[in-house]
Design a protein around this motif. Structure first.
Motif, PDB file in Angstrom:
ATOM      1  N   THR A  70      17.564   4.462 -50.712  1.00  0.00           N
ATOM      2  CA  THR A  70      16.701   4.969 -49.653  1.00  0.00           C
ATOM      3  C   THR A  70      16.842   4.054 -48.447  1.00  0.00           C
ATOM      4  OG1 THR A  70      15.109   5.787 -51.277  1.00  0.00           O
ATOM      5  CG2 THR A  70      14.351   5.624 -48.998  1.00  0.00           C
ATOM      6  N   ALA A  71      17.380   4.591 -47.350  1.00  0.00           N
ATOM      7  CA  ALA A  71      17.492   3.839 -46.097  1.00  0.00           C
ATOM      8  C   ALA A  71      16.254   4.164 -45.267  1.00  0.00           C
ATOM      9  CB  ALA A  71      18.752   4.224 -45.340  1.00  0.00           C
ATOM     10  N   ILE A  72      15.618   3.123 -44.715  1.00  0.00           N
ATOM     11  CA  ILE A  72      14.386   3.299 -43.940  1.00  0.00           C
ATOM     12  C   ILE A  72      14.558   2.621 -42.585  1.00  0.00           C
ATOM     13  CG2 ILE A  72      11.885   2.909 -43.908  1.00  0.00           C
ATOM     14  CD1 ILE A  72      12.119   2.492 -46.994  1.00  0.00           C
ATOM     15  N   ASN A  73      14.161   3.319 -41.506  1.00  0.00           N
ATOM     16  CA  ASN A  73      14.193   2.670 -40.184  1.00  0.00           C
ATOM     17  C   ASN A  73      12.812   2.119 -39.838  1.00  0.00           C
ATOM     18  OD1 ASN A  73      12.661   4.828 -39.142  1.00  0.00           O
ATOM     19  ND2 ASN A  73      14.386   5.795 -38.117  1.00  0.00           N
ATOM     20  N   VAL A  74      12.704   1.425 -38.701  1.00  0.00           N
ATOM     21  CA  VAL A  74      11.447   0.751 -38.359  1.00  0.00           C
ATOM     22  C   VAL A  74      10.309   1.731 -38.066  1.00  0.00           C
ATOM     23  CG1 VAL A  74      12.541  -1.374 -37.551  1.00  0.00           C
ATOM     24  CG2 VAL A  74      12.122   0.475 -35.931  1.00  0.00           C
ATOM     25  N   ASP A  75      10.627   2.994 -37.800  1.00  0.00           N
ATOM     26  CA  ASP A  75       9.583   4.002 -37.590  1.00  0.00           C
ATOM     27  C   ASP A  75       9.125   4.631 -38.901  1.00  0.00           C
ATOM     28  OD1 ASP A  75       9.524   3.607 -34.878  1.00  0.00           O
ATOM     29  OD2 ASP A  75      10.858   5.280 -34.410  1.00  0.00           O
ATOM     30  N   GLY A  76       9.760   4.262 -40.025  1.00  0.00           N
ATOM     31  CA  GLY A  76       9.357   4.774 -41.326  1.00  0.00           C
ATOM     32  C   GLY A  76      10.084   6.015 -41.799  1.00  0.00           C
ATOM     33  N   PHE A  77      11.040   6.523 -41.016  1.00  0.00           N
ATOM     34  CA  PHE A  77      11.798   7.685 -41.440  1.00  0.00           C
ATOM     35  C   PHE A  77      12.849   7.268 -42.469  1.00  0.00           C
ATOM     36  CE2 PHE A  77      10.102   8.946 -37.343  1.00  0.00           C
ATOM     37  CZ  PHE A  77       9.559  10.190 -37.662  1.00  0.00           C
ATOM     38  N   GLU A  78      13.166   8.162 -43.414  1.00  0.00           N
ATOM     39  CA  GLU A  78      14.006   7.808 -44.547  1.00  0.00           C
ATOM     40  C   GLU A  78      15.193   8.748 -44.717  1.00  0.00           C
ATOM     41  OE1 GLU A  78      11.458   8.067 -47.959  1.00  0.00           O
ATOM     42  OE2 GLU A  78      10.405   6.210 -47.462  1.00  0.00           O
ATOM     43  N   ALA A  79      16.237   8.210 -45.349  1.00  0.00           N
ATOM     44  CA  ALA A  79      17.361   9.005 -45.839  1.00  0.00           C
ATOM     45  C   ALA A  79      17.570   8.588 -47.285  1.00  0.00           C
ATOM     46  CB  ALA A  79      18.606   8.739 -45.000  1.00  0.00           C
ATOM     47  N   LYS A  80      17.754   9.572 -48.180  1.00  0.00           N
ATOM     48  CA  LYS A  80      17.886   9.265 -49.606  1.00  0.00           C
ATOM     49  C   LYS A  80      19.214   9.769 -50.136  1.00  0.00           C
ATOM     50  CE  LYS A  80      12.966   9.289 -50.418  1.00  0.00           C
ATOM     51  NZ  LYS A  80      11.946   9.395 -51.410  1.00  0.00           N
ATOM     52  N   LYS A 108       9.852   8.490 -26.156  1.00  0.00           N
ATOM     53  CA  LYS A 108      10.132   8.051 -27.518  1.00  0.00           C
ATOM     54  C   LYS A 108      10.845   9.167 -28.287  1.00  0.00           C
ATOM     55  CE  LYS A 108       7.998   6.031 -31.549  1.00  0.00           C
ATOM     56  NZ  LYS A 108       6.783   5.575 -32.176  1.00  0.00           N
ATOM     57  N   LYS A 109      11.963   8.800 -28.926  1.00  0.00           N
ATOM     58  CA  LYS A 109      12.726   9.777 -29.685  1.00  0.00           C
ATOM     59  C   LYS A 109      12.634   9.449 -31.166  1.00  0.00           C
ATOM     60  CE  LYS A 109      15.953  10.576 -25.964  1.00  0.00           C
ATOM     61  NZ  LYS A 109      17.316  10.490 -25.506  1.00  0.00           N
ATOM     62  N   GLU A 110      12.474  10.479 -31.979  1.00  0.00           N
ATOM     63  CA  GLU A 110      12.434  10.294 -33.424  1.00  0.00           C
ATOM     64  C   GLU A 110      13.855  10.376 -33.964  1.00  0.00           C
ATOM     65  OE1 GLU A 110       9.824  13.077 -35.268  1.00  0.00           O
ATOM     66  OE2 GLU A 110       8.056  12.239 -34.312  1.00  0.00           O
ATOM     67  N   SER A 111      14.123   9.546 -34.939  1.00  0.00           N
ATOM     68  CA  SER A 111      15.449   9.516 -35.531  1.00  0.00           C
ATOM     69  C   SER A 111      15.352   9.095 -36.984  1.00  0.00           C
ATOM     70  CB  SER A 111      16.328   8.521 -34.759  1.00  0.00           C
ATOM     71  OG  SER A 111      17.590   8.416 -35.353  1.00  0.00           O
ATOM     72  N   ALA A 112      16.167   9.681 -37.807  1.00  0.00           N
ATOM     73  CA  ALA A 112      16.220   9.305 -39.227  1.00  0.00           C
ATOM     74  C   ALA A 112      17.534   8.578 -39.489  1.00  0.00           C
ATOM     75  CB  ALA A 112      16.128  10.547 -40.101  1.00  0.00           C
ATOM     76  N   PRO A 113      17.498   7.567 -40.344  1.00  0.00           N
ATOM     77  CA  PRO A 113      18.737   6.849 -40.659  1.00  0.00           C
ATOM     78  C   PRO A 113      19.677   7.720 -41.493  1.00  0.00           C
ATOM     79  CG  PRO A 113      16.962   6.079 -42.047  1.00  0.00           C
ATOM     80  CD  PRO A 113      16.354   7.042 -41.070  1.00  0.00           C
ATOM     81  N   LYS A 114      20.935   7.295 -41.565  1.00  0.00           N
ATOM     82  CA  LYS A 114      21.934   7.999 -42.367  1.00  0.00           C
ATOM     83  C   LYS A 114      22.575   6.998 -43.320  1.00  0.00           C
ATOM     84  CE  LYS A 114      23.291  10.423 -38.275  1.00  0.00           C
ATOM     85  NZ  LYS A 114      23.172   9.379 -37.341  1.00  0.00           N
ATOM     86  N   ILE A 115      22.811   7.418 -44.539  1.00  0.00           N
ATOM     87  CA  ILE A 115      23.619   6.623 -45.458  1.00  0.00           C
ATOM     88  C   ILE A 115      25.046   7.125 -45.264  1.00  0.00           C
ATOM     89  CG2 ILE A 115      24.046   5.999 -47.861  1.00  0.00           C
ATOM     90  CD1 ILE A 115      21.053   6.518 -48.391  1.00  0.00           C
ATOM     91  N   VAL A 116      25.823   6.354 -44.493  1.00  0.00           N
ATOM     92  CA  VAL A 116      27.169   6.766 -44.115  1.00  0.00           C
ATOM     93  C   VAL A 116      28.080   6.788 -45.335  1.00  0.00           C
ATOM     94  CG1 VAL A 116      29.146   6.213 -42.651  1.00  0.00           C
ATOM     95  CG2 VAL A 116      26.822   5.843 -41.789  1.00  0.00           C
ATOM     96  N   SER A 117      28.021   5.738 -46.139  1.00  0.00           N
ATOM     97  CA  SER A 117      28.802   5.698 -47.371  1.00  0.00           C
ATOM     98  C   SER A 117      28.082   4.825 -48.378  1.00  0.00           C
ATOM     99  CB  SER A 117      30.211   5.165 -47.110  1.00  0.00           C
ATOM    100  OG  SER A 117      30.153   3.810 -46.726  1.00  0.00           O
ATOM    101  N   ALA A 118      28.301   5.123 -49.639  1.00  0.00           N
ATOM    102  CA  ALA A 118      27.722   4.326 -50.731  1.00  0.00           C
ATOM    103  C   ALA A 118      28.631   4.462 -51.940  1.00  0.00           C
ATOM    104  CB  ALA A 118      26.312   4.796 -51.058  1.00  0.00           C
ATOM    105  N   VAL A 119      29.109   3.318 -52.416  1.00  0.00           N
ATOM    106  CA  VAL A 119      30.032   3.308 -53.549  1.00  0.00           C
ATOM    107  C   VAL A 119      29.567   2.254 -54.543  1.00  0.00           C
ATOM    108  CG1 VAL A 119      32.420   2.917 -54.274  1.00  0.00           C
ATOM    109  CG2 VAL A 119      31.952   4.000 -52.075  1.00  0.00           C
ATOM    110  N   LEU A 120      29.544   2.637 -55.814  1.00  0.00           N
ATOM    111  CA  LEU A 120      29.243   1.696 -56.889  1.00  0.00           C
ATOM    112  C   LEU A 120      30.521   1.463 -57.700  1.00  0.00           C
ATOM    113  CD1 LEU A 120      25.793   2.888 -58.218  1.00  0.00           C
ATOM    114  CD2 LEU A 120      26.294   0.695 -57.189  1.00  0.00           C
ATOM    115  N   ALA A 121      30.767   0.222 -58.003  1.00  0.00           N
ATOM    116  CA  ALA A 121      31.914  -0.109 -58.850  1.00  0.00           C
ATOM    117  C   ALA A 121      31.406  -0.894 -60.045  1.00  0.00           C
ATOM    118  CB  ALA A 121      32.933  -0.922 -58.053  1.00  0.00           C
ATOM    119  N   PRO A 122      31.758  -0.622 -61.234  1.00  0.00           N
ATOM    120  CA  PRO A 122      32.706   0.424 -61.618  1.00  0.00           C
ATOM    121  C   PRO A 122      32.108   1.811 -61.411  1.00  0.00           C
ATOM    122  CG  PRO A 122      31.719  -0.540 -63.571  1.00  0.00           C
ATOM    123  CD  PRO A 122      31.224  -1.330 -62.393  1.00  0.00           C
TER     124      PRO A 122
END
Length: 127
Positions: free
Chosen positions: A113-123, A26-40
């Motif tokens: 906040t991106a969350i994967n199924v193992d509960g790890f987060e990226a903010k 089993k490998k641990e991994s955290a998600p990544k927010i690759v891009s996020a843009v708000l308009a306007p």
């Protein structure tokens, strides 16, 4: 008969010890927010905002993207968006509602906040 029962018990003990071993694959991994843009791009109170975000996790499946908007220290909008698979693209419109005591044109802060199924987060914070 005693040898047979002793052999069965010994086999059961060995099988129990083998099945209780740690899962080292089993490998641990955290998600990544690759891009996020708000308009306007200028976030002001009373606007309707369009969120375009890409989240990914190369190893573990994604679970949710939590989105919250804050105005003058008060969370005025919060939503949980279901994400599936190892990559997800979110394109969603949010209305930032008027709230008592907050001036029109006040600055809005977005929290992702991106969350994967193992509960790890990226903010990520967008100001």
């Amino acid at each position: 008969m005693k040898k047979f029962i002793s052999s069965i018990i010994a086999l059961a003990v060995v099988a129990g010890m083998v099945s209780c071993g740690k899962d080292n694959d089993k490998k641990e991994s955290a998600p990544k927010i690759v891009s996020a843009v708000l308009a306007p791009s200028s976030l002001t109170y009373g606007d309707s905002l369009q969120l375009k975000a890409v989240v990914a996790d190369d190893i573990v499946a994604l679970s949710t993207l939590e989105v919250a908007f804050e105005v003058d220290g008060v969370i005025v909008q919060r939503q949980s968006i279901r994400t599936k698979g190892n990559s997800a693209t979110v394109d969603k419109k949010f209305l930032i509602p008027f709230t008592k005591g907050v001036k029109e044109g006040a600055k809005v802060i977005a929290y992702l906040t991106a969350i994967n199924v193992d509960g790890f987060e990226a903010k990520q914070t967008i100001e």
